[in-house]
Design an enzyme around this catalytic site. Structure first.
Site, PDB file in Angstrom:
ATOM      1  N   ASP A 253       0.840  -1.197   0.000  1.00  0.00           N
ATOM      2  CA  ASP A 253       0.000   0.000   0.000  1.00  0.00           C
ATOM      3  C   ASP A 253       0.873   1.244   0.000  1.00  0.00           C
ATOM      4  O   ASP A 253       1.554   1.544   0.982  1.00  0.00           O
ATOM      5  CB  ASP A 253      -0.918   0.007   1.235  1.00  0.00           C
ATOM      6  CG  ASP A 253      -1.873   1.187   1.202  1.00  0.00           C
ATOM      7  OD1 ASP A 253      -2.864   1.118   0.460  1.00  0.00           O
ATOM      8  OD2 ASP A 253      -1.607   2.174   1.918  1.00  0.00           O
TER       9      ASP A 253
ATOM     10  N   TYR B 165       3.116   9.854   0.356  1.00  0.00           N
ATOM     11  CA  TYR B 165       4.095   9.291   1.284  1.00  0.00           C
ATOM     12  C   TYR B 165       5.517   9.739   0.947  1.00  0.00           C
ATOM     13  O   TYR B 165       6.414   9.628   1.782  1.00  0.00           O
ATOM     14  CB  TYR B 165       4.026   7.760   1.290  1.00  0.00           C
ATOM     15  CG  TYR B 165       2.687   7.192   1.731  1.00  0.00           C
ATOM     16  CD1 TYR B 165       1.724   8.002   2.338  1.00  0.00           C
ATOM     17  CD2 TYR B 165       2.378   5.855   1.534  1.00  0.00           C
ATOM     18  CE1 TYR B 165       0.502   7.499   2.723  1.00  0.00           C
ATOM     19  CE2 TYR B 165       1.153   5.336   1.923  1.00  0.00           C
ATOM     20  CZ  TYR B 165       0.217   6.152   2.505  1.00  0.00           C
ATOM     21  OH  TYR B 165      -0.999   5.647   2.889  1.00  0.00           O
TER      22      TYR B 165
ATOM     23  N   LYS C 287      -2.285   6.058  -4.643  1.00  0.00           N
ATOM     24  CA  LYS C 287      -3.431   6.947  -4.443  1.00  0.00           C
ATOM     25  C   LYS C 287      -3.255   8.283  -5.143  1.00  0.00           C
ATOM     26  O   LYS C 287      -2.148   8.806  -5.261  1.00  0.00           O
ATOM     27  CB  LYS C 287      -3.651   7.173  -2.935  1.00  0.00           C
ATOM     28  CG  LYS C 287      -3.775   5.870  -2.142  1.00  0.00           C
ATOM     29  CD  LYS C 287      -3.897   6.120  -0.652  1.00  0.00           C
ATOM     30  CE  LYS C 287      -3.819   4.823   0.126  1.00  0.00           C
ATOM     31  NZ  LYS C 287      -2.435   4.294   0.209  1.00  0.00           N
TER      32      LYS C 287
ATOM     33  N   HIS D 279      -7.361   9.567  -2.635  1.00  0.00           N
ATOM     34  CA  HIS D 279      -6.824   9.527  -1.275  1.00  0.00           C
ATOM     35  C   HIS D 279      -7.764  10.167  -0.243  1.00  0.00           C
ATOM     36  O   HIS D 279      -7.968   9.618   0.833  1.00  0.00           O
ATOM     37  CB  HIS D 279      -5.460  10.226  -1.241  1.00  0.00           C
ATOM     38  CG  HIS D 279      -4.579   9.765  -0.136  1.00  0.00           C
ATOM     39  ND1 HIS D 279      -3.216   9.714  -0.223  1.00  0.00           N
ATOM     40  CD2 HIS D 279      -4.866   9.325   1.114  1.00  0.00           C
ATOM     41  CE1 HIS D 279      -2.699   9.255   0.908  1.00  0.00           C
ATOM     42  NE2 HIS D 279      -3.686   9.028   1.737  1.00  0.00           N
TER      43      HIS D 279
END
Length: 580
Positions: A302, A307, A336, A369
């Site tokens: 994931d 990130y 995402k 997201h």
């Protein structure tokens, strides 16, 4: 034992038999027909005449036996997993009522001639047979899986390893003038099984069984994939009827259409073969961690643009593939769409950037997201853009989420994303997308842990045909350093979690991850420690009982740690509630 076929008015396709070992002999523990490739899923019992003494039906949790063998005889278990088991049995030409395994080969295989029997046996790849001088038949089965992962049954998440075989039943009970019980089983590669190990397993099962004492009229159903049964010896007359069946009758593969949850015509997304995911939020060394996670067995990964580590994550993935640890098609990669790229023209560009960074040509799943549309930030000016524009301000902009979703659908059409879904959306947000979707969202990702159980949202999503993955399944641990949780929020120290940890001899993390799995969700765990990675996968050799689940459910206090309605105002001066 010899089988007597009894015609019934219910239909010619129903086989009704009388089949009972002598009362002075125990029937050993077994899964019914475990030595065949597709054993029945359920057994139903009805007691017409209870025995004078004894005759209880003894039960044992097959996963409990699996765990005992795996913990105490790991090399035996590994061979059983790898090779399965072969069963050796000599069957007489005529039924032998004096033997507990005296059923003839005609009766056992439901044939009327030797020619018909040999044709049937020759059709089974790997099976061997040998005619004996006295006319009996020695059969050595093909290697048959002896350990099974039971994933899902109906709408229930099971995900348990089971000691699903007739190994102990054969070792203890396949003895007569034609058969030696100690030679009745072997590993699938024809290696002998250690007799002392088999004795220890049988002793464990006997000591941990639960015996059900029959009363006239009693009925119960047994899950043949999760529970082994046996019969204790008895005196007097005893008549207990049993019926075997396959899967439960399928429900309509369509949810009821209602205002709350528009009906899903396809529920295939709810069936997941691997219920564990590894997350890449806030990792110190994402490249090495991605490699180690795959090496440790994780296949669901994931990720997200936000990130800020997709290039490094991609390098770790490539390393694992190049070393032959996995193939790309073995992985299920999620990333995402960030808030600044909701404009339809930016959606494909955002995915192309993620694909380039991850070093893949497609993702298995692409999620929106957040249901928050923010001012576009050029890719070459700031990436990832995070929560602010080039002036350091968080600017929310008007946007039609329906157009964003249409752009997501085009990614599926282009084979850049195999599935598309949503993250951090509430029920009303989901309704909006469902009302216009040409390609329905196949998944929802949300924050969920014992302090935030989200039961209604999970139910709503699944009834709409969406599988549910959950981040922060261990609660507020990752948020302490961000000042978004405190030591008082740590579930690891909660008395309920610690009690269940001791009860099941599992870590608090394993208890919470198992809770997530049994709620039909996919927990996303993360760790840089190889030991913790393996620990977080040790979830399939036990189950939480109904009372255990309820006790964890009771910890819910709707405590949300990742809440834009709180941190956006504190960090950027922008009030941005989405869950209320």
């Amino acid at each position: 034992a010899p089988r007597r076929i009894i015609p019934v008015r219910a239909g010619s396709d129903i086989v009704y038999t009388a089949n009972e070992a002598p009362p002075d002999q125990k029937i050993p523990f077994h899964h019914e027909l475990a030595q065949v490739a597709d054993p029945p899923a359920y057994i139903f019992f009805y007691c017409d005449v209870p025995a004078e003494t004894g005759g209880e039906t003894a039960l044992i949790d097959s996963t409990l036996v699996y765990r005992y063998v795996a913990d105490n005889f790991p090399s035996f278990m590994e061979k059983l997993k790898e090779h399965g088991a072969r069963y050796v049995r000599t069957l007489p030409q005529e039924d032998d009522p004096a033997s507990p395994i005296g059923r003839s080969f005609y009766n056992s295989y439901q044939v009327s001639s030797v020619q018909e029997l040999e044709k049937k046996l020759n059709d089974v790849k790997g099976l061997e047979y040998e005619w004996q001088p006295d006319g009996s038949l020695k059969v050595i089965t093909q290697p048959i899986p002896a350990v099974r992962m039971i994933e899902q049954q109906g709408n229930h998440a099971i995900y348990q390893w089971t000691f699903h075989n007739a190994v102990i039943a054969a070792f203890l009970g396949w003895e007569d003038c034609r058969n030696d019980r100690k030679k009745a089983i072997r590993f699938g590669n024809d290696d002998e099984m250690d007799e002392a190990t088999l004795e220890a397993i049988a002793d464990f099962m006997e000591k941990n069984k639960v015996s059900y004492v029959w009363q006239k009229g009693d009925v119960f159903a047994l899950n043949n994939r999760l529970v082994m049964h046996s019969r204790n010896h008895f005196t007097g007359h005893r008549r207990v009827y049993a019926a075997m069946g396959g899967e439960a009758l399928p429900l309509d593969n369509k949810c009821k259409i209602n205002i709350a949850s528009p009906g899903a015509n396809d529920l295939s997304a709810l069936r997941v073969s691997n219920p564990l995911a590894f997350g890449f939020w806030r990792l110190e060394n994402p490249e090495e961690t991605a490699y180690r996670a795959i090496k440790a067995g994780f296949r669901r990964l994931d990720s997200a643009c936000d990130y800020g580590n997709e290039e490094a994550t991609g390098r770790g993935i490539r390393r694992a593939i190049e070393e032959g640890i996995c193939r790309r098609e073995d992985l299920y990669i999620t990333t995402k769409l960030w808030n600044t790229y909701h404009d339809p023209q930016h959606v494909p560009l955002a995915l192309e950037k993620s694909l380039k960074d991850l070093g893949v040509s497609y993702v298995d799943e692409y999620l929106i997201h957040f249901p928050i549309s923010m001012e576009f930030v050029p890719f070459d000016s700031k990436y990832p853009p995070e929560w602010s524009n080039l002036d350091g301000e968080m600017v929310i902009v008007p946007n039609d989420i329906h157009k964003t979703w249409a752009a997501m659908e085009s990614l599926v059409d282009a084979n850049k994303a195999h599935c598309i879904g949503l993250s951090n959306f509430n029920c009303q947000h989901i309704r909006q997308v469902l009302s216009v979707a040409r390609i329905r969202p196949s998944s929802l990702q949300i924050e969920c842990h014992p302090h935030l159980s989200q039961s209604k949202l999970i139910r709503f999503a699944r009834e709409a045909g969406m599988r549910v993955s959950v981040f922060s399944p261990l609660g507020g641990t990752s948020y302490i350093s961000l000042n978004m949780s405190t030591q008082d929020d740590l579930l690891f120290e909660h008395s309920t979690i610690k009690y269940l940890s001791n009860k099941h001899s599992k870590t608090p993390a394993q208890i919470m991850l198992r809770w997530a799995i049994q709620r039909n969700t996919i927990p996303i765990s993360k760790s840089s420690s190889e030991g913790r990675m393996k620990e977080n996968q040790g979830l399939f050799d036990f189950c939480l009982h109904h009372q255990d689940m309820e006790s964890i459910d009771s910890l819910n206090k709707n405590r949300r740690y990742n809440d834009p309605g709180v941190f956006c105002e504190e960090a950027f001066g922008t009030f941005c509630p989405i869950y209320e």
